[in-house]
Design a protein around this motif. Structure first.
Motif, PDB file in Angstrom:
ATOM      1  N   UNK A 124       0.818  -1.219   0.000  1.00  0.00           N
ATOM      2  CA  UNK A 124       0.000   0.000   0.000  1.00  0.00           C
ATOM      3  C   UNK A 124       0.846   1.260   0.000  1.00  0.00           C
ATOM      4  N   UNK A 125       2.101   1.146   0.453  1.00  0.00           N
ATOM      5  CA  UNK A 125       2.991   2.312   0.533  1.00  0.00           C
ATOM      6  C   UNK A 125       4.144   2.266  -0.455  1.00  0.00           C
ATOM      7  N   UNK A 126       4.630   1.073  -0.777  1.00  0.00           N
ATOM      8  CA  UNK A 126       5.827   0.928  -1.605  1.00  0.00           C
ATOM      9  C   UNK A 126       5.534   0.074  -2.835  1.00  0.00           C
ATOM     10  N   UNK A 127       6.003   0.528  -3.987  1.00  0.00           N
ATOM     11  CA  UNK A 127       5.997  -0.312  -5.184  1.00  0.00           C
ATOM     12  C   UNK A 127       7.392  -0.938  -5.273  1.00  0.00           C
ATOM     13  N   UNK A 128       7.506  -2.162  -4.781  1.00  0.00           N
ATOM     14  CA  UNK A 128       8.806  -2.834  -4.680  1.00  0.00           C
ATOM     15  C   UNK A 128       9.088  -3.594  -5.971  1.00  0.00           C
ATOM     16  N   UNK A 129      10.265  -3.329  -6.542  1.00  0.00           N
ATOM     17  CA  UNK A 129      10.738  -3.997  -7.758  1.00  0.00           C
ATOM     18  C   UNK A 129      12.139  -4.520  -7.459  1.00  0.00           C
ATOM     19  N   UNK A 130      12.408  -5.762  -7.788  1.00  0.00           N
ATOM     20  CA  UNK A 130      13.703  -6.354  -7.453  1.00  0.00           C
ATOM     21  C   UNK A 130      14.752  -6.051  -8.511  1.00  0.00           C
TER      22      UNK A 130
END
Length: 396
Positions: A124-130
């Motif tokens: 909901x807060x972070x768009x995490x991409x590896x």
């Protein structure tokens, strides 16, 4: 021809090529003509080329290791999510996090499993991409990445490296994670780009016409890093150039030489990564960069809406302890209402620090063989702090 006969012929070819490169005449003219006809040695064209080892066509690799319908949907949807964040339509913070480079696919997928749990918790807060980086640019020499030398022993089995890279990307997507990578070789995207959500053009290549043209045809948002000397102007120029139409030399999905015509990529943006002269993640550097970007770029471009901070490299002096401090500084500024920072990059792995490059059997599991990385426990803590900062910014 038997394997031993092929190996013998390869040995003869190497010997002849090396002799030609040293200016010697290993064969009579009649002999040279024979070798030109039979194995393709031309002492005029290939004086300094030891071998041309054909690779499979991109289409064949994609057919051998296809994306599942679920993975294709993840790539398409995550690219749209990323665009929304870059243009300010989604107030989440983009977080591109992972190893400096992939050298052990098993450890990379172990890391991906851990990161996927964090993504689910903080989505909901972070768009995490590896970060899933397979190609490493070098100032002089050194290990060039998994695609170039997958066994980390100087054997440079690129065929093996390409297949390993694609399988690793598929494994990351299977964990429910979007992937980011740096595009270094202009032909490698044909083999892996369909599995990538965010692409980078590194500091050493941001001024390269070849890489700007490449970015103009890529299907995902692309970040241009400032130059190693600190120049942000070259990254802005890269974004501007990549947004235009281009026609250039390339290959098609069958591996054939082709004239590539592109539409241009408006989703390019600037990444501040510091320089040989020091960091540029501070508030004034960000404000100055955004003023220059908005002067040069259209409001219709992603670049005009914000930038990404690379907390590693020149911004941390390649010291993971300082990188942690950089992330925390940015987190505090986001919590205080900073709007020009749309994303952050972190170099992180299972174990902190790094180790000298060597074959897998001689390495510590989950520890970088390129730049120093933040440990997993510290990464977890930083992701929570960044998520808290986004929540605070929403109230400002």
């Amino acid at each position: 021809m038997s394997d031993s006969a092929q190996e013998s012929e390869r040995g003869q070819i190497h010997a002849i090529r090396e002799a030609i490169a040293e200016g010697k005449n290993p064969l009579s003219m009649q002999g040279i003509s024979r070798w030109e006809n039979e194995v393709g040695i031309d002492p005029i064209i290939n004086r300094r080329v030891l071998e041309l080892d054909p690779l499979p066509a991109p289409a064949d690799v994609l057919a051998q290791y296809p994306l599942t319908a679920k993975s294709r949907e993840l790539v398409a949807y995550s690219r749209d999510e990323l665009r929304a964040c870059l243009y300010g339509q989604d107030d989440r913070l983009v977080v591109i996090v992972g190893p400096c480079s992939i050298h052990d696919p098993s450890a990379a997928l172990d890391y991906a499993h851990r990161l996927a749990a964090m993504k689910q918790e903080l989505d909901s807060e972070l768009l995490i991409i590896m970060r899933v980086y397979f190609e490493k640019p070098r100032t002089t020499v050194g290990w060039k990445g998994l695609i170039n030398d997958p066994d980390v022993d100087g054997s440079h089995n690129i065929r093996k490296g390409l297949l390993l890279a694609r399988k690793t990307l598929i494994g990351v997507l299977d964990q429910g994670l979007a992937a980011a990578t740096e595009f270094l070789e202009p032909t490698s995207p044909q083999f892996i780009a369909d599995a990538v959500t965010w692409g980078a053009i590194g500091a050493r290549n941001t001024e390269s016409q070849i890489h700007r043209q490449l970015a103009s045809g890529l299907s995902m948002p692309v970040g241009f890093k400032n130059a190693t000397d600190g120049s942000v102007k070259v990254a802005i120029d890269g974004c501007y150039t990549a947004a235009q139409r281009h026609t250039f030399f390339g290959i098609d999905h069958r591996g054939r030489a082709a004239a590539v015509e592109t539409l241009g990529n408006p989703d390019c943006h600037v990444v501040l990564r510091g320089s040989s002269h020091g960091p540029n993640y501070d508030a004034q550097s960000v404000a100055d960069a955004m003023a220059s970007i908005r002067h040069e770029m259209s409001e219709d471009s992603a670049a005009a809406h914000g930038l990404i901070i690379d907390a590693a490299h020149g911004n941390s002096g390649k010291n993971e302890k300082q990188e942690i401090r950089v992330v925390r500084d940015i987190s505090q500024r986001i919590a205080a209402g900073e709007r020009n920072i749309t994303g952050i990059m972190m170099e992180s792995f299972i174990e902190g620090g790094n180790q000298p490059a060597a074959p897998l059997s001689k390495l510590v599991y989950g520890k970088s063989i390129t730049d120093r990385c933040i440990s997993w426990p510290d990464t977890e803590a930083l992701l929570h702090e960044l998520a808290d900062a986004v929540r605070s910014r929403r109230w400002n």
